[in-house]
Design an enzyme around this catalytic site. Structure first.
Site, PDB file in Angstrom:
ATOM      1  N   ALA A 104     -31.076   1.434  44.976  1.00 49.89           N
ATOM      2  CA  ALA A 104     -30.728   0.084  45.434  1.00 49.89           C
ATOM      3  C   ALA A 104     -30.257   0.171  46.883  1.00 49.89           C
ATOM      4  O   ALA A 104     -29.866   1.245  47.358  1.00 49.89           O
ATOM      5  CB  ALA A 104     -29.643  -0.524  44.556  1.00 49.89           C
ATOM      6  N   PHE A 105     -30.264  -0.960  47.577  1.00 48.80           N
ATOM      7  CA  PHE A 105     -29.992  -0.925  49.022  1.00 48.80           C
ATOM      8  C   PHE A 105     -28.560  -0.489  49.331  1.00 48.80           C
ATOM      9  O   PHE A 105     -28.259  -0.080  50.443  1.00 48.80           O
ATOM     10  CB  PHE A 105     -30.269  -2.297  49.647  1.00 48.80           C
ATOM     11  CG  PHE A 105     -29.145  -3.273  49.507  1.00 48.80           C
ATOM     12  CD1 PHE A 105     -28.960  -3.992  48.342  1.00 48.80           C
ATOM     13  CD2 PHE A 105     -28.242  -3.466  50.543  1.00 48.80           C
ATOM     14  CE1 PHE A 105     -27.905  -4.874  48.210  1.00 48.80           C
ATOM     15  CE2 PHE A 105     -27.186  -4.343  50.424  1.00 48.80           C
ATOM     16  CZ  PHE A 105     -27.015  -5.051  49.246  1.00 48.80           C
ATOM     17  N   LYS A 106     -27.669  -0.562  48.344  1.00 54.66           N
ATOM     18  CA  LYS A 106     -26.272  -0.210  48.612  1.00 54.66           C
ATOM     19  C   LYS A 106     -26.119   1.261  49.027  1.00 54.66           C
ATOM     20  O   LYS A 106     -25.123   1.634  49.620  1.00 54.66           O
ATOM     21  CB  LYS A 106     -25.395  -0.553  47.413  1.00 54.66           C
ATOM     22  CG  LYS A 106     -25.261  -2.070  47.246  1.00 54.66           C
ATOM     23  CD  LYS A 106     -24.240  -2.460  46.207  1.00 54.66           C
ATOM     24  CE  LYS A 106     -24.014  -3.966  46.199  1.00 54.66           C
ATOM     25  NZ  LYS A 106     -25.139  -4.689  45.542  1.00 54.66           N
ATOM     26  N   ASP A 107     -27.123   2.083  48.723  1.00 58.69           N
ATOM     27  CA  ASP A 107     -27.091   3.471  49.179  1.00 58.69           C
ATOM     28  C   ASP A 107     -26.957   3.555  50.711  1.00 58.69           C
ATOM     29  O   ASP A 107     -26.304   4.457  51.221  1.00 58.69           O
ATOM     30  CB  ASP A 107     -28.383   4.194  48.765  1.00 58.69           C
ATOM     31  CG  ASP A 107     -28.401   4.550  47.278  1.00 58.69           C
ATOM     32  OD1 ASP A 107     -27.319   4.758  46.696  1.00 58.69           O
ATOM     33  OD2 ASP A 107     -29.501   4.621  46.705  1.00 58.69           O
ATOM     34  N   ALA A 110     -23.215   2.807  51.533  1.00 59.74           N
ATOM     35  CA  ALA A 110     -22.257   3.714  50.889  1.00 59.74           C
ATOM     36  C   ALA A 110     -22.360   5.132  51.443  1.00 59.74           C
ATOM     37  O   ALA A 110     -21.345   5.803  51.637  1.00 59.74           O
ATOM     38  CB  ALA A 110     -22.487   3.721  49.374  1.00 59.74           C
TER      39      ALA A 110
END
Ligand SMILES: *Cc1c(COP(=O)(O)O)cnc(C)c1O
Length: 424
Positions: A104-107, A110
């Site tokens: 997911a794009f949150k990688d 983060a």
């Protein structure tokens, strides 16, 4: 670069302070004094540079005083062994943001945040403990981003039995410096516990606590990179952004201000349409959220709105951002149509982005636009329980196959501060 609070221009801070604190002392969000701009040379070569080089050009001016260039280079290369390809799907372009370890794009945010925290805290004696409450996706990305990062440990709280088996493995399968707590309660209980922990004087004496949610400026800056990389390959693109807390769209607006050749944005919401309503009426009315298929976007009071409003007036924003809201039935229809017509699999969040663009196009609001780019915020295999009944089996990326094989190590606690404190 200096940062100040959205609520008080006198609350100035360095990047280091703003990143490590998350929230300003007055409860506001940190925003930059001035948004930097790409040099003419950098702008001209956005389409040909490697992802890591675009990342360096984009992030450097935001962190210059606190992170030396060579260290920043190292961080970027270790954070991004994957990129954000812009692929053709039918008559559109999809900016695939799901090639990182948790799909997911949150990688993107983060992994940079973890490395920045580790560097900014070098030499400190007290251990840093990151507390995260998650309804699913954020916990996995933060856990993975901080996995084995020195001097920092992470405790993820999630509502017991309310995250998917894959999400649970992403959160509770890593172990080492990542601790998973299943809370007997709801996501709201998890959030309340984290807030109470931050306010607890006894805990704060023992350790340094920090959060890692999407209001953190160090998560947003690296998200501007993929907008610039995508726009470099498709100049004057309109980007449709599946949105919940609006961190992703804020990062897009930063990329635009920096000079990335983006024509416009679409704020694509599910039925939680606080921001599309605001774009239409000029009145901002936060409200309770409703559950949908695109559950990472079930937000009625988007936390980054305060930041957007500090940078743009309603009139300015309306020139730049079109809003649209999408129902669950439309989401399912879109997954089905795009798969049968073009053979491309959409996850429910990306489907909201796709459909929002269709709605605006049909209404004649995108007439004459050159390229239409949809941000794909998650891999469809992450939401197989929604996608597969519509499309049949979805190919599973290696990172998710590996995660599924992990054994889970988790402690269940009641939704009480004392129980949380014992675990910390
Ligand atoms: C978090 C998330 C979103 C929403 O992003 P915001 O930055 O909160 O607007 C959209 N899609 C997926 C898959 C997410 O995990």
């Amino acid at each position: 670069m200096r940062y100040y609070s959205t609520r008080d221009k006198n609350q100035a801070a360095s990047f280091a302070v703003a990143a490590l604190a998350g929230l300003a002392p007055d409860g506001g969000l940190y925003i930059p004094e001035e948004i930097p701009r790409y040099s003419a040379a950098a702008k001209a070569s956005l389409g040909s540079m490697a992802y890591t080089d675009i990342a360096f050009e984009t992030i450097r001016p935001w962190v210059e005083k606190d992170i030396p260039g060579p260290i920043l280079q190292e961080m970027i290369h270790s954070a991004y062994p994957f990129a954000a390809p812009l692929v053709k799907a039918g008559d559109r372009l999809v900016l695939e943001l799901f090639h990182g370890p948790t799909a997911a794009f949150k990688d993107f945010g983060a992994r940079f945040m973890a490395r920045a925290f580790s560097y900014l805290r070098r030499g400190e004696e007290k251990p840093l403990k990151i507390l995260v409450a998650t309804s699913g996706d954020t916990g996995g990305a933060v856990a993975d981003g901080f996995y084995k990062v020195e001097g920092i440990s992470v405790t993820v709280l999630y509502p017991k039995g309310r995250v998917s088996p894959l999400q649970e493995r992403q959160i509770a399968g890593l172990k080492e410096n990542i601790c998973a707590l299943a809370v007997d309660g709801s996501f709201d209980d998890c959030q309340r516990l984290v807030k109470q922990a931050f306010g607890d004087s006894d805990l704060n004496k023992r350790m340094v606590l920090s959060s890692a949610n999407s209001i953190n400026i160090s998560r947003l800056i690296p998200q501007a990179v993929y907008y610039a990389a995508g726009a470099g390959k498709a100049s004057d693109v309109v980007f449709s952004v599946p949105s919940g807390n609006f961190g992703n769209l804020t990062a897009g607006l930063y990329a635009w201000k920096m000079g990335a050749p983006i024509k416009r944005f679409i704020a694509a919401a599910n039925i939680n349409k606080t921001v599309p309503d605001y774009l239409e009426s000029g009145n901002y009315e936060p409200r309770p959220s409703h559950a949908t298929l695109s559950n990472a976007m079930d937000v009625g009071a988007p936390s980054n709105f305060e930041r957007i409003a500090a940078h743009f007036s309603w009139q300015e924003l309306r020139q730049l951002v079109l809003g649209a809201s999408v129902t669950d039935n439309e989401t399912r229809d879109t997954i089905s149509e795009v798969h049968s017509r073009w053979g491309y699999y959409l996850d429910p969040h990306t489907a909201v982005g796709w459909r929002a663009a269709s709605t605006l196009k049909e209404a004649g609001l995108l007439a004459g636009e050159s390229a239409l780019g949809i941000l794909s915020t998650a891999h469809p295999a992450k939401f197989a329980e929604t996608v597969e009944p519509i499309t049949g089996p979805v190919p599973v990326p290696l990172s998710l196959q590996k995660a599924m094989q992990r054994s889970v190590q988790v402690q269940t606690i009641p939704a009480e501060l004392e129980a949380l404190k014992e675990c910390l």
